[in-house]
Motif scaffolding. Structure first.
Motif, PDB file in Angstrom:
ATOM      1  N   MET A   1       0.822  -1.204   0.000  1.00  0.00           N
ATOM      2  CA  MET A   1       0.000   0.000   0.000  1.00  0.00           C
ATOM      3  C   MET A   1       0.859   1.258   0.000  1.00  0.00           C
ATOM      4  O   MET A   1       0.573   2.228  -0.716  1.00  0.00           O
ATOM      5  CB  MET A   1      -0.925  -0.006   1.220  1.00  0.00           C
ATOM      6  CG  MET A   1      -2.048  -1.018   1.145  1.00  0.00           C
ATOM      7  SD  MET A   1      -2.990  -1.079   2.701  1.00  0.00           S
ATOM      8  CE  MET A   1      -4.250  -2.294   2.270  1.00  0.00           C
ATOM      9  N   THR A   2       1.909   1.233   0.806  1.00  0.00           N
ATOM     10  CA  THR A   2       2.813   2.385   0.840  1.00  0.00           C
ATOM     11  C   THR A   2       3.425   2.624  -0.528  1.00  0.00           C
ATOM     12  O   THR A   2       3.536   3.774  -0.991  1.00  0.00           O
ATOM     13  CB  THR A   2       3.909   2.152   1.889  1.00  0.00           C
ATOM     14  OG1 THR A   2       3.313   1.989   3.183  1.00  0.00           O
ATOM     15  CG2 THR A   2       4.882   3.319   1.932  1.00  0.00           C
TER      16      THR A   2
ATOM     17  N   TRP B   1       0.832   4.195  -2.828  1.00  0.00           N
ATOM     18  CA  TRP B   1       0.543   5.572  -2.445  1.00  0.00           C
ATOM     19  C   TRP B   1       1.701   6.511  -2.797  1.00  0.00           C
ATOM     20  O   TRP B   1       1.469   7.652  -3.232  1.00  0.00           O
ATOM     21  CB  TRP B   1       0.213   5.653  -0.958  1.00  0.00           C
ATOM     22  CG  TRP B   1      -0.338   6.996  -0.585  1.00  0.00           C
ATOM     23  CD1 TRP B   1       0.260   7.985   0.131  1.00  0.00           C
ATOM     24  CD2 TRP B   1      -1.626   7.515  -0.954  1.00  0.00           C
ATOM     25  NE1 TRP B   1      -0.554   9.082   0.224  1.00  0.00           N
ATOM     26  CE2 TRP B   1      -1.718   8.825  -0.424  1.00  0.00           C
ATOM     27  CE3 TRP B   1      -2.702   6.990  -1.673  1.00  0.00           C
ATOM     28  CZ2 TRP B   1      -2.859   9.614  -0.591  1.00  0.00           C
ATOM     29  CZ3 TRP B   1      -3.835   7.777  -1.843  1.00  0.00           C
ATOM     30  CH2 TRP B   1      -3.897   9.074  -1.306  1.00  0.00           C
ATOM     31  N   GLU B   2       2.933   6.046  -2.650  1.00  0.00           N
ATOM     32  CA  GLU B   2       4.076   6.887  -3.015  1.00  0.00           C
ATOM     33  C   GLU B   2       4.097   7.156  -4.521  1.00  0.00           C
ATOM     34  O   GLU B   2       4.456   8.254  -4.957  1.00  0.00           O
ATOM     35  CB  GLU B   2       5.375   6.218  -2.562  1.00  0.00           C
ATOM     36  CG  GLU B   2       5.571   6.261  -1.056  1.00  0.00           C
ATOM     37  CD  GLU B   2       6.802   5.509  -0.584  1.00  0.00           C
ATOM     38  OE1 GLU B   2       7.356   4.706  -1.388  1.00  0.00           O
ATOM     39  OE2 GLU B   2       7.208   5.697   0.579  1.00  0.00           O
TER      40      GLU B   2
ATOM     41  N   ILE C   1       1.409   7.334  -6.394  1.00  0.00           N
ATOM     42  CA  ILE C   1       0.327   8.295  -6.600  1.00  0.00           C
ATOM     43  C   ILE C   1       0.772   9.697  -6.202  1.00  0.00           C
ATOM     44  O   ILE C   1       0.475  10.685  -6.909  1.00  0.00           O
ATOM     45  CB  ILE C   1      -0.925   7.857  -5.807  1.00  0.00           C
ATOM     46  CG1 ILE C   1      -1.528   6.596  -6.436  1.00  0.00           C
ATOM     47  CG2 ILE C   1      -1.960   8.982  -5.763  1.00  0.00           C
ATOM     48  CD1 ILE C   1      -2.624   5.963  -5.601  1.00  0.00           C
ATOM     49  N   GLU C   2       1.495   9.813  -5.100  1.00  0.00           N
ATOM     50  CA  GLU C   2       1.980  11.131  -4.673  1.00  0.00           C
ATOM     51  C   GLU C   2       2.896  11.742  -5.724  1.00  0.00           C
ATOM     52  O   GLU C   2       2.846  12.956  -5.971  1.00  0.00           O
ATOM     53  CB  GLU C   2       2.707  10.999  -3.338  1.00  0.00           C
ATOM     54  CG  GLU C   2       1.780  10.754  -2.160  1.00  0.00           C
ATOM     55  CD  GLU C   2       2.525  10.660  -0.845  1.00  0.00           C
ATOM     56  OE1 GLU C   2       2.006  11.165   0.171  1.00  0.00           O
ATOM     57  OE2 GLU C   2       3.631  10.077  -0.832  1.00  0.00           O
TER      58      GLU C   2
ATOM     59  N   ARG D   1       0.871  13.172  -8.589  1.00  0.00           N
ATOM     60  CA  ARG D   1       0.124  14.394  -8.294  1.00  0.00           C
ATOM     61  C   ARG D   1       0.782  15.637  -8.875  1.00  0.00           C
ATOM     62  O   ARG D   1       0.125  16.644  -9.124  1.00  0.00           O
ATOM     63  CB  ARG D   1       0.006  14.583  -6.780  1.00  0.00           C
ATOM     64  CG  ARG D   1      -1.034  13.729  -6.097  1.00  0.00           C
ATOM     65  CD  ARG D   1      -0.970  13.980  -4.610  1.00  0.00           C
ATOM     66  NE  ARG D   1      -2.000  13.276  -3.878  1.00  0.00           N
ATOM     67  CZ  ARG D   1      -2.047  13.175  -2.557  1.00  0.00           C
ATOM     68  NH1 ARG D   1      -1.096  13.753  -1.823  1.00  0.00           N
ATOM     69  NH2 ARG D   1      -3.021  12.519  -1.963  1.00  0.00           N
TER      70      ARG D   1
ATOM     71  N   TRP E   1      -8.783  -1.971  -4.159  1.00  0.00           N
ATOM     72  CA  TRP E   1      -8.101  -1.053  -3.240  1.00  0.00           C
ATOM     73  C   TRP E   1      -7.289  -0.015  -4.024  1.00  0.00           C
ATOM     74  O   TRP E   1      -7.318   1.181  -3.703  1.00  0.00           O
ATOM     75  CB  TRP E   1      -7.173  -1.825  -2.292  1.00  0.00           C
ATOM     76  CG  TRP E   1      -6.564  -0.929  -1.246  1.00  0.00           C
ATOM     77  CD1 TRP E   1      -7.056  -0.640  -0.016  1.00  0.00           C
ATOM     78  CD2 TRP E   1      -5.352  -0.160  -1.390  1.00  0.00           C
ATOM     79  NE1 TRP E   1      -6.231   0.262   0.625  1.00  0.00           N
ATOM     80  CE2 TRP E   1      -5.184   0.573  -0.187  1.00  0.00           C
ATOM     81  CE3 TRP E   1      -4.405  -0.015  -2.400  1.00  0.00           C
ATOM     82  CZ2 TRP E   1      -4.097   1.419   0.025  1.00  0.00           C
ATOM     83  CZ3 TRP E   1      -3.331   0.842  -2.191  1.00  0.00           C
ATOM     84  CH2 TRP E   1      -3.183   1.541  -0.996  1.00  0.00           C
ATOM     85  N   CYS E   2      -6.550  -0.466  -5.050  1.00  0.00           N
ATOM     86  CA  CYS E   2      -5.739   0.456  -5.850  1.00  0.00           C
ATOM     87  C   CYS E   2      -6.608   1.503  -6.530  1.00  0.00           C
ATOM     88  O   CYS E   2      -6.227   2.682  -6.617  1.00  0.00           O
ATOM     89  CB  CYS E   2      -4.935  -0.327  -6.888  1.00  0.00           C
ATOM     90  SG  CYS E   2      -3.620  -1.360  -6.200  1.00  0.00           S
TER      91      CYS E   2
ATOM     92  N   ALA F   1      -7.572   4.051  -3.986  1.00  0.00           N
ATOM     93  CA  ALA F   1      -6.425   4.914  -3.696  1.00  0.00           C
ATOM     94  C   ALA F   1      -6.228   5.942  -4.801  1.00  0.00           C
ATOM     95  O   ALA F   1      -5.935   7.122  -4.530  1.00  0.00           O
ATOM     96  CB  ALA F   1      -5.166   4.064  -3.522  1.00  0.00           C
TER      97      ALA F   1
ATOM     98  N   GLU G   1      -8.909   8.713  -4.435  1.00  0.00           N
ATOM     99  CA  GLU G   1      -8.628   9.684  -3.377  1.00  0.00           C
ATOM    100  C   GLU G   1      -7.388  10.503  -3.677  1.00  0.00           C
ATOM    101  O   GLU G   1      -7.353  11.714  -3.459  1.00  0.00           O
ATOM    102  CB  GLU G   1      -8.459   8.961  -2.041  1.00  0.00           C
ATOM    103  CG  GLU G   1      -8.157   9.912  -0.885  1.00  0.00           C
ATOM    104  CD  GLU G   1      -8.121   9.223   0.464  1.00  0.00           C
ATOM    105  OE1 GLU G   1      -7.229   9.553   1.277  1.00  0.00           O
ATOM    106  OE2 GLU G   1      -8.979   8.344   0.709  1.00  0.00           O
ATOM    107  N   GLY G   2      -6.347   9.839  -4.188  1.00  0.00           N
ATOM    108  CA  GLY G   2      -5.068  10.521  -4.359  1.00  0.00           C
ATOM    109  C   GLY G   2      -5.004  11.453  -5.554  1.00  0.00           C
ATOM    110  O   GLY G   2      -4.287  12.455  -5.517  1.00  0.00           O
TER     111      GLY G   2
END
Length: 429
Positions: free
Chosen positions: A170-171, A174-175, A177-178, A181, A204-205, A208, A211-212
């Motif tokens: 998950m981390t 998310w990284e 996705i960040e 951005r 789940w992806c 994410a 949201e991201g």
């Protein structure tokens, strides 16, 4: 969602991997409608092909469990809610894109039988029958094999070990996705169904990404997730169509016309953003050189093999040569993407064309380096149309490592389509 607990519970009860006929990619349903209209009785064979032969699927996956999962898929039919979603929803700005006649047929469909046999450390899995029926096996068959392999690796892991594994995965997502951005005007969709780690993980992806990235995340190719998460279903067409049309062609002249015959049929059915060319089945440059002028008016091109930057530059030059403004055209990148490549391509082409990305395996199955011996790393598994009416299919691709078909037919296709020397590229799942 406590995904680690859900995965842990998979160990103790029968848990169907595919629970819906619309747990598939949107373009399969779009293509199925076209095939149902134009080639309803054509006999086609699909076959599983494990390009990553170092992954011994038959040693990892129990044959009985695999049959149980495939047999369960054969019990599925469209639910009332799924039928309503397909009949009444707006896709690509078009309401009721699926015709009543097609929907009447699909609502009665159960997937046809399969052939499964163990051959050494691999499985031979094939589907033969009427094209509109057997083509719908492709995505669920791949999803089942991929998830059973994931479950096999996870089976001997403890509960806390699984929790830590998913926390790390998950981390990682998310990284990524960040980092995405930072890209202004990004347009990106999930294309990760066929080689996902699992359905739960793909879902789940997608959440994410919602949201991201907010509005920069434009949807998912997975119809079940699109319906459940109120997202756009994304997809157009795939190599399957020109491969089968070409196999059915009588003689070299008909073979050379086959890729354009596919798109002529598609042109009659769809408008706007569904008019996207996939030019690489028999070589992008030759396809565009011989393309009729009406194709230049289509909305865009999907780049799915070879060097993606070179493919996009070829498309831009072609549009300019045909009197079209590339800035109004759509280029969809969909091959071997991860966030660094997405950023690189976005920086090079944003403003020159309308750029979009279909992010696949390295979104929904990037567990590289997270378990011992890298046993959860994604691998290259496909399910392709290998014959039509007893004739072998051929794919050349812009990357010769993705080529398939009997050697003599491959050479014939290269001659007919004028494909010369090609540069091999690593196949990134």
């Amino acid at each position: 969602m406590d995904i680690a607990t859900r995965v842990w519970n998979h160990k103790w009860k029968i848990d169907p991997i595919v629970r819906s006929l619309i747990d598939t990619d949107f373009y399969k349903l779009l293509m199925c409608q076209s095939v149902h209209r134009n080639h309803p009785a054509t006999r086609v064979t699909f076959s599983l092909i494990n390009r990553s032969t170092h992954v011994p699927l038959a040693r990892l996956i129990d044959e009985g469990e695999l049959r149980e999962q495939l047999d369960h898929i054969r019990t599925l039919s469209l639910t009332r809610g799924e039928s309503t979603w397909m009949r009444g929803n707006t896709f690509y700005g078009v309401r009721s894109i699926f015709r009543p006649q097609f929907m009447d047929w699909l609502e009665q469909l159960r997937l046809p039988p399969y052939h499964l046999e163990r051959v050494g450390d691999q499985y031979e899995l094939a589907f033969e029958g009427a094209w509109p029926e057997v083509m719908l096996w492709e995505i669920p068959a791949l999803a089942v094999i991929m998830e059973l392999r994931s479950r096999a690796v996870l089976h001997d892991m403890g509960r806390f070990e699984i929790q830590v594994l998913y926390a790390r995965a998950m981390t990682r997502v998310w990284e990524k996705i960040e980092r995405l951005r930072a890209l202004d005007s990004l347009r990106i969709a999930d294309f990760g169904t066929r080689r996902r780690h699992s359905f739960l993980w793909q879902d789940w992806c997608v959440q994410a990404m919602q949201e991201g990235l907010g509005s920069r995340f434009i949807g998912t190719s997975n119809c079940r997730i699109a319906k459940g998460r109120d997202l756009e279903a994304i997809g157009t067409n795939a190599h399957e169509l020109p491969m089968v049309y070409a196999a059915l062609a009588d003689g070299d002249a008909a073979l050379s016309r086959a890729p354009y015959d596919v798109l002529a049929d598609w042109h009659e059915e769809h408008e706007g953003n569904l008019r996207v060319i996939l030019p690489d089945t028999y070589g992008t440059q030759g396809f565009l050189d011989r393309a009729p002028d009406w194709l230049a008016g289509w909305t865009g091109i999907r780049i799915d093999s070879g060097d993606p930057a070179a493919g996009a530059e070829t498309a831009i030059a072609w549009w300019k040569a045909r009197g079209e403004d590339p800035r109004t055209k759509l280029v969809i990148f969909s091959d071997g993407l991860d966030e660094a490549k997405i950023a690189e391509l976005h920086a090079r082409f944003a403003g020159r064309v309308r750029v979009s990305f279909g992010w696949g395996t390295l979104l929904t199955n990037d567990f590289r380096g997270l378990v011992e011996d890298d046993r959860l790393a994604p691998f290259s598994l496909v399910c392709k149309a290998v014959a039509a009416e007893g004739r072998p299919t051929v794919k050349l691709s812009d990357n010769p490592r993705k080529a398939m078909g009997p050697e003599a037919e491959v050479e014939r296709y290269k001659r007919v389509f004028g494909v010369g020397d090609q540069v091999e590229r690593e196949v990134v799942v």
